[in-house]
Design a protein around this motif. Sequence first.
Motif, PDB file in Angstrom:
ATOM      1  N   LEU A   1       0.585  -0.969  -0.415  1.00 29.60           N
ATOM      2  CA  LEU A   1      -0.037   0.037   0.322  1.00 29.60           C
ATOM      3  C   LEU A   1       0.693   1.059  -0.064  1.00 29.60           C
ATOM      4  O   LEU A   1       0.566   2.024  -0.322  1.00 29.60           O
ATOM      5  N   ASP A   2       2.187   1.111   0.282  1.00 30.51           N
ATOM      6  CA  ASP A   2       3.072   2.360   0.270  1.00 30.51           C
ATOM      7  C   ASP A   2       3.517   3.284  -1.100  1.00 30.51           C
ATOM      8  O   ASP A   2       3.609   4.340  -1.055  1.00 30.51           O
ATOM      9  N   ILE A   3       2.791   2.047  -2.106  1.00 30.27           N
ATOM     10  CA  ILE A   3       3.507   2.485  -3.991  1.00 30.27           C
ATOM     11  C   ILE A   3       2.000   3.409  -4.276  1.00 30.27           C
ATOM     12  O   ILE A   3       0.971   2.591  -4.200  1.00 30.27           O
ATOM     13  N   ALA A   4       2.179   4.059  -4.787  1.00 28.91           N
ATOM     14  CA  ALA A   4       0.439   5.099  -4.738  1.00 28.91           C
ATOM     15  C   ALA A   4      -0.208   3.643  -5.618  1.00 28.91           C
ATOM     16  O   ALA A   4      -1.833   3.861  -5.796  1.00 28.91           O
ATOM     17  N   ALA A   5       0.539   3.480  -6.740  1.00 28.62           N
ATOM     18  CA  ALA A   5      -0.081   3.089  -7.922  1.00 28.62           C
ATOM     19  C   ALA A   5      -0.829   1.724  -7.429  1.00 28.62           C
ATOM     20  O   ALA A   5      -2.708   1.242  -7.366  1.00 28.62           O
ATOM     21  N   ARG A   6      -0.330   1.077  -6.361  1.00 26.44           N
ATOM     22  CA  ARG A   6      -0.905   0.011  -5.279  1.00 26.44           C
ATOM     23  C   ARG A   6      -2.516   0.366  -4.818  1.00 26.44           C
ATOM     24  O   ARG A   6      -3.046  -0.434  -4.847  1.00 26.44           O
ATOM     25  N   ARG A   7      -2.250   1.407  -4.317  1.00 22.26           N
ATOM     26  CA  ARG A   7      -2.767   2.277  -3.193  1.00 22.26           C
ATOM     27  C   ARG A   7      -4.226   2.257  -3.977  1.00 22.26           C
ATOM     28  O   ARG A   7      -5.969   2.241  -3.354  1.00 22.26           O
ATOM     29  N   SER A   8      -3.914   3.275  -5.210  1.00 22.18           N
ATOM     30  CA  SER A   8      -4.987   3.750  -5.959  1.00 22.18           C
ATOM     31  C   SER A   8      -6.030   2.596  -6.536  1.00 22.18           C
ATOM     32  O   SER A   8      -7.545   1.737  -6.557  1.00 22.18           O
ATOM     33  N   GLU A   9      -5.087   1.046  -6.580  1.00 23.24           N
ATOM     34  CA  GLU A   9      -6.581  -0.290  -6.837  1.00 23.24           C
ATOM     35  C   GLU A   9      -6.792  -0.706  -5.575  1.00 23.24           C
ATOM     36  O   GLU A   9      -7.788  -1.129  -6.247  1.00 23.24           O
ATOM     37  N   ALA A  10      -6.175  -0.649  -4.902  1.00 24.90           N
ATOM     38  CA  ALA A  10      -6.666  -0.788  -2.796  1.00 24.90           C
ATOM     39  C   ALA A  10      -8.215  -0.003  -3.470  1.00 24.90           C
ATOM     40  O   ALA A  10      -9.140  -0.663  -2.538  1.00 24.90           O
ATOM     41  N   VAL A  11      -7.980   0.598  -3.402  1.00 23.26           N
ATOM     42  CA  VAL A  11      -9.229   1.308  -3.129  1.00 23.26           C
ATOM     43  C   VAL A  11     -10.152   1.114  -4.749  1.00 23.26           C
ATOM     44  O   VAL A  11     -11.565   1.074  -3.547  1.00 23.26           O
ATOM     45  N   VAL A  12      -9.955   1.642  -5.112  1.00 23.06           N
ATOM     46  CA  VAL A  12     -11.048   0.505  -6.318  1.00 23.06           C
ATOM     47  C   VAL A  12     -11.623  -0.780  -5.396  1.00 23.06           C
ATOM     48  O   VAL A  12     -13.344  -1.173  -5.958  1.00 23.06           O
ATOM     49  N   GLY A  13     -10.804  -1.318  -5.120  1.00 20.08           N
ATOM     50  CA  GLY A  13     -11.362  -2.772  -4.929  1.00 20.08           C
ATOM     51  C   GLY A  13     -12.181  -3.156  -3.463  1.00 20.08           C
ATOM     52  O   GLY A  13     -12.874  -3.211  -3.520  1.00 20.08           O
TER      53      GLY A  13
END
Length: 157
Positions: free
Chosen positions: A108-120
């Motif tokens: 989650l510290d990676i911005a792209a991964r964090r945005s994917e997690a938000v969509v999820g």
Amino acid sequence: MRPSKPGLLVGLGVIAAVLTWSGLQIWVSAGHAEPDLVWTTVLTIGLLAVAVFGLGWPVKQWVEGDKGRRIDALRAARTAALAKAASVAGSLLVGGFAGWVVHYVPTLDIAARRSEAVVGAADVVVSALLLVAGLVVERWCRVPPDEDDDQNRMQVS
């Protein structure tokens, strides 16, 4: 048709979560990138939840005594089947998207991964709404027993 059992729905959700998470782990360990989660999924599942509520509302009104508008028995049965399908699909989707979010938690510290997690996470929420819509409309489609049947049972006993 019997109402959906909460234990079965929870079990389906847990199985979907485990399968999704482990499938993503295998996919990534094979050198592939995760498929993207998109916002259109959130919109689509949300519209499905609204549609289930919308189709169930006239049946609810009729069951509660608003007999002014005739409801076809086949329509009511189809609505009940749709509600059951929505509760099962919602359960599977909640679990699947939850497994996806859990997959992203370590990064989650990676911005792209964090945005994917938000969509999820948004997918989990609207999938839960679909699950709730299915359970509520299932309940709306239950027809109370006839008073005549209760009186006949009392007289026979």
